[in-house]
Design a protein around this motif. Structure first.
Motif, short mmCIF file in Angstrom:
data_model
loop_
_atom_site.label_atom_id
_atom_site.label_comp_id
_atom_site.label_asym_id
_atom_site.label_seq_id
_atom_site.Cartn_x
_atom_site.Cartn_y
_atom_site.Cartn_z
N TYR A 83 0.84 -1.20 0.00
CA TYR A 83 0.00 0.00 0.00
C TYR A 83 0.87 1.26 0.00
O TYR A 83 0.62 2.20 -0.76
CB TYR A 83 -0.93 -0.01 1.21
N CYS A 133 -7.32 3.70 -2.47
CA CYS A 133 -6.12 4.07 -3.23
C CYS A 133 -6.24 3.69 -4.70
O CYS A 133 -5.52 4.20 -5.52
CB CYS A 133 -4.91 3.44 -2.56
N THR A 134 -7.17 2.79 -5.05
CA THR A 134 -7.27 2.36 -6.46
C THR A 134 -8.06 3.33 -7.29
O THR A 134 -8.84 4.11 -6.89
CB THR A 134 -7.93 0.97 -6.56
N ALA A 163 -7.17 0.26 1.35
CA ALA A 163 -6.50 -0.05 0.08
C ALA A 163 -7.42 0.21 -1.11
O ALA A 163 -6.96 0.62 -2.19
CB ALA A 163 -6.03 -1.50 0.08
N TYR A 164 -8.74 -0.02 -0.95
CA TYR A 164 -9.66 0.25 -2.05
C TYR A 164 -9.76 1.75 -2.34
O TYR A 164 -10.04 2.14 -3.47
CB TYR A 164 -11.05 -0.33 -1.77
N CYS A 184 -1.60 -1.17 -4.98
CA CYS A 184 -2.84 -1.41 -4.22
C CYS A 184 -3.45 -2.78 -4.47
O CYS A 184 -4.02 -3.37 -3.55
CB CYS A 184 -3.83 -0.30 -4.53
N ASP A 185 -3.35 -3.31 -5.69
CA ASP A 185 -3.95 -4.62 -5.95
C ASP A 185 -3.25 -5.71 -5.15
O ASP A 185 -3.89 -6.62 -4.62
CB ASP A 185 -3.98 -4.93 -7.44
#
Length: 156
Positions: free
Chosen positions: A114, A155-156, A152-153, A119-120
Protein backbone atom coordinates in the motif's frame (compact mmCIF):
# COMPACT_ATOMS: atom_id res chain seq x y z
CA UNK A 1 16.96 -4.11 -5.42
CA UNK A 2 14.82 -6.13 -3.02
CA UNK A 3 16.45 -9.33 -4.28
CA UNK A 4 19.89 -7.95 -3.41
CA UNK A 5 18.72 -7.15 0.15
CA UNK A 6 17.36 -10.66 0.52
CA UNK A 7 20.53 -12.25 -0.86
CA UNK A 8 22.76 -10.15 1.39
CA UNK A 9 20.63 -10.94 4.41
CA UNK A 10 20.76 -14.67 3.79
CA UNK A 11 24.52 -14.51 3.24
CA UNK A 12 24.89 -12.56 6.48
CA UNK A 13 22.70 -15.08 8.32
CA UNK A 14 24.83 -17.98 7.02
CA UNK A 15 28.03 -16.32 8.25
CA UNK A 16 26.42 -15.45 11.57
CA UNK A 17 25.12 -19.01 11.96
CA UNK A 18 28.61 -20.47 11.52
CA UNK A 19 30.13 -18.02 14.00
CA UNK A 20 27.41 -18.70 16.56
CA UNK A 21 27.77 -22.45 16.22
CA UNK A 22 31.51 -22.14 16.87
CA UNK A 23 30.80 -19.78 19.77
CA UNK A 24 28.25 -22.13 21.28
CA UNK A 25 30.77 -25.00 21.31
CA UNK A 26 33.17 -22.75 23.24
CA UNK A 27 30.43 -21.81 25.67
CA UNK A 28 29.57 -25.42 26.36
CA UNK A 29 33.04 -26.02 27.67
CA UNK A 30 33.64 -22.74 29.53
CA UNK A 31 30.46 -20.92 30.55
CA UNK A 32 27.23 -21.64 32.44
CA UNK A 33 23.71 -22.33 31.29
CA UNK A 34 22.54 -18.71 31.02
CA UNK A 35 25.02 -17.99 28.22
CA UNK A 36 23.92 -21.14 26.41
CA UNK A 37 20.30 -20.01 26.63
CA UNK A 38 21.24 -16.70 25.00
CA UNK A 39 23.06 -18.45 22.18
CA UNK A 40 20.18 -20.88 21.65
CA UNK A 41 17.76 -17.97 21.34
CA UNK A 42 19.93 -16.44 18.63
CA UNK A 43 20.35 -19.78 16.89
CA UNK A 44 16.60 -20.34 17.08
CA UNK A 45 16.07 -16.96 15.45
CA UNK A 46 18.06 -18.03 12.42
CA UNK A 47 16.50 -21.46 12.22
CA UNK A 48 19.16 -23.69 13.79
CA UNK A 49 17.41 -24.98 16.89
CA UNK A 50 15.85 -28.40 17.33
CA UNK A 51 12.15 -28.74 18.12
CA UNK A 52 11.20 -28.92 21.79
CA UNK A 53 8.71 -27.20 24.06
CA UNK A 54 11.32 -24.55 24.95
CA UNK A 55 12.04 -23.94 21.28
CA UNK A 56 8.38 -23.21 20.58
CA UNK A 57 8.56 -20.33 23.07
CA UNK A 58 11.77 -19.09 21.44
CA UNK A 59 10.19 -19.32 17.98
CA UNK A 60 7.15 -17.34 19.15
CA UNK A 61 9.47 -14.69 20.58
CA UNK A 62 11.39 -14.56 17.31
CA UNK A 63 8.18 -14.21 15.33
CA UNK A 64 7.08 -11.39 17.62
CA UNK A 65 10.43 -9.67 17.11
CA UNK A 66 10.18 -9.92 13.33
CA UNK A 67 6.64 -8.57 13.45
CA UNK A 68 7.68 -5.60 15.58
CA UNK A 69 10.69 -4.87 13.36
CA UNK A 70 8.50 -4.96 10.26
CA UNK A 71 6.03 -2.54 11.87
CA UNK A 72 8.75 -0.13 12.99
CA UNK A 73 10.48 -0.11 9.62
CA UNK A 74 7.23 0.80 7.85
CA UNK A 75 7.87 4.34 9.04
CA UNK A 76 11.63 4.34 8.37
CA UNK A 77 12.59 2.18 5.39
CA UNK A 78 9.94 0.43 3.34
CA UNK A 79 12.40 -2.07 1.79
CA UNK A 80 13.54 -3.19 5.25
CA UNK A 81 9.91 -3.51 6.32
CA UNK A 82 9.34 -5.74 3.28
CA UNK A 83 12.37 -7.85 4.19
CA UNK A 84 11.30 -8.37 7.81
CA UNK A 85 7.74 -9.12 6.71
CA UNK A 86 9.00 -11.74 4.24
CA UNK A 87 11.21 -13.27 6.95
CA UNK A 88 8.19 -13.38 9.27
CA UNK A 89 6.11 -15.09 6.59
CA UNK A 90 8.83 -17.67 5.89
CA UNK A 91 9.51 -18.35 9.58
CA UNK A 92 5.81 -18.67 10.43
CA UNK A 93 5.30 -21.08 7.54
CA UNK A 94 8.35 -23.14 8.51
CA UNK A 95 7.70 -23.18 12.27
CA UNK A 96 4.69 -25.39 12.85
CA UNK A 97 2.68 -23.55 10.21
CA UNK A 98 1.75 -20.75 12.63
CA UNK A 99 -1.34 -19.21 11.02
CA UNK A 100 -1.59 -16.19 13.35
CA UNK A 101 1.88 -14.96 12.45
CA UNK A 102 1.27 -15.75 8.79
CA UNK A 103 -1.68 -13.39 8.94
CA UNK A 104 0.39 -10.73 10.71
CA UNK A 105 3.05 -11.07 8.00
CA UNK A 106 0.44 -10.72 5.27
CA UNK A 107 -1.00 -7.62 6.95
CA UNK A 108 2.50 -6.13 7.11
CA UNK A 109 3.24 -7.01 3.50
CA UNK A 110 -0.09 -5.51 2.49
CA UNK A 111 0.84 -2.28 4.25
CA UNK A 112 4.22 -2.28 2.48
CA UNK A 113 2.52 -2.71 -0.90
CA UNK A 114 0.00 0.00 0.00
CA UNK A 115 2.80 2.43 0.91
CA UNK A 116 4.51 1.65 -2.40
CA UNK A 117 1.26 2.30 -4.26
CA UNK A 118 0.77 -1.31 -5.37
CA UNK A 119 -2.84 -1.41 -4.22
CA UNK A 120 -3.95 -4.62 -5.95
CA UNK A 121 -1.19 -6.60 -4.20
CA UNK A 122 -2.05 -4.89 -0.92
CA UNK A 123 -5.70 -5.91 -1.25
CA UNK A 124 -4.68 -9.48 -2.08
CA UNK A 125 -2.47 -9.68 1.04
CA UNK A 126 -5.20 -8.18 3.24
CA UNK A 127 -7.72 -10.70 1.89
CA UNK A 128 -5.34 -13.57 2.69
CA UNK A 129 -5.04 -12.24 6.25
CA UNK A 130 -8.84 -11.98 6.43
CA UNK A 131 -9.22 -15.65 5.40
CA UNK A 132 -6.84 -16.70 8.16
CA UNK A 133 -8.63 -14.46 10.68
CA UNK A 134 -11.95 -16.09 9.80
CA UNK A 135 -10.36 -19.54 10.05
CA UNK A 136 -8.90 -18.71 13.49
CA UNK A 137 -12.08 -16.86 14.57
CA UNK A 138 -9.87 -13.94 15.66
CA UNK A 139 -12.12 -10.87 15.66
CA UNK A 140 -9.24 -8.40 16.05
CA UNK A 141 -7.48 -9.86 13.02
CA UNK A 142 -10.73 -9.83 11.03
CA UNK A 143 -11.31 -6.18 11.95
CA UNK A 144 -7.77 -5.13 11.00
CA UNK A 145 -8.07 -6.97 7.72
CA UNK A 146 -11.38 -5.32 6.80
CA UNK A 147 -10.04 -1.90 7.79
CA UNK A 148 -6.94 -2.35 5.66
CA UNK A 149 -8.98 -3.65 2.72
CA UNK A 150 -11.18 -0.54 2.87
CA UNK A 151 -8.13 1.74 3.00
CA UNK A 152 -6.50 -0.05 0.08
CA UNK A 153 -9.66 0.25 -2.05
CA UNK A 154 -9.56 4.02 -1.58
CA UNK A 155 -6.12 4.07 -3.23
CA UNK A 156 -7.27 2.36 -6.46
Amino acid sequence: MIYSYTLLTYQYIAVLKNKLLNFSSLLKSNVGASALIGVSIILGFIGCSKESSEDVVVQQSNLDSLSQLGSKYLKIDIDSAWLYSQMLLEQSSANNNNKFYQAKAELLLGRVYYEKGICDSAIWMFRNALKIGIELKDTALIGKSFSNIGTAYMCT
